[in-house]
Write an enzyme that holds these catalytic residues in place. Structure first.
Site, PDB file in Angstrom:
ATOM      1  N   GLN A   1       9.027  -7.707 -28.304  1.00 46.43           N
ATOM      2  CA  GLN A   1       9.795  -8.788 -27.687  1.00 46.43           C
ATOM      3  C   GLN A   1      11.281  -8.458 -27.560  1.00 46.43           C
ATOM      4  O   GLN A   1      12.131  -9.342 -27.538  1.00 46.43           O
ATOM      5  CB  GLN A   1       9.608 -10.076 -28.502  1.00 46.43           C
ATOM      6  CG  GLN A   1       8.164 -10.529 -28.534  1.00 46.43           C
ATOM      7  CD  GLN A   1       7.953 -11.733 -29.432  1.00 46.43           C
ATOM      8  OE1 GLN A   1       8.903 -12.335 -29.919  1.00 46.43           O
ATOM      9  NE2 GLN A   1       6.705 -12.085 -29.659  1.00 46.43           N
ATOM     10  N   CYS A   2      11.591  -7.189 -27.447  1.00 44.17           N
ATOM     11  CA  CYS A   2      12.971  -6.721 -27.373  1.00 44.17           C
ATOM     12  C   CYS A   2      13.351  -6.488 -25.908  1.00 44.17           C
ATOM     13  O   CYS A   2      12.497  -6.140 -25.089  1.00 44.17           O
ATOM     14  CB  CYS A   2      13.088  -5.420 -28.180  1.00 44.17           C
ATOM     15  SG  CYS A   2      14.725  -4.673 -28.190  1.00 44.17           S
TER      16      CYS A   2
END
Length: 163
Positions: free
Chosen positions: A35-36
């Site tokens: 989720q970066c």
């Protein structure tokens, strides 16, 4: 510990995996998160690099880590499915680890000893990349914002070194 080849890690299924299995290979060892903001470019470019260099001995070893902004909350099975589905890419995925702090994985203690960071040795964010030569020693450490495609020259030099 003389090189990464003396370290055993756990694969995504929780099984012991000696890194000596990768002796003679050039490795990119990277802490990953799903989720970066850096996820898309890194996974896409790792896939492109492997498409070109895997036949010459390049491997990407991905270690999920949830220490930076809680950006890797999933279990290893879900992480593997996400990467395969979204990027059509199946990196060599290992068990989730800590890369800093009291519970730092032995592999990351070794990597940081071999190549410290700018100002501090701590891993600063997701997708810090270590290029490891065929001999199991760190050649270079790359910051999270360095794109994998910008590692090509160093990868090619490492692949040509027949240590």
């Amino acid at each position: 510990m003389a090189s990464v080849h003396g370290i055993t890690v756990k694969n995504a299924q929780g099984e012991d995996t000696p890194l000596s299995n990768y002796q003679g290979k050039v490795l990119i060892i990277v802490n990953v998160a799903s989720q970066c903001g850096l996820t898309n470019s890194n996974y896409n470019q790792f896939k492109e690099l492997l498409d070109v260099y895997k036949k010459d001995g390049l491997e990407v070893l991905a270690f999920p880590c949830n220490q930076f902004g809680g950006q890797e909350p999933s279990c290893e099975i879900d992480i593997a499915a996400f990467v395969a589905d979204k990027f059509k890419f199946e990196p060599t995925l290992f068990q989730k680890i800590d890369v800093n702090g009291d519970n730092t994985a032995p592999l990351y203690k070794f990597l940081k000893q071999e190549k410290g960071g700018f100002l501090v040795d701590a891993i600063k964010w997701n997708f810090t990349k270590f290029l490891v030569g065929r001999d199991g020693h760190v050649i270079k450490r790359f910051s999270p914002t360095t794109e994998p495609k910008d590692m090509k020259k160093d990868i090619e030099a490492a692949l040509q070194a027949k240590l």
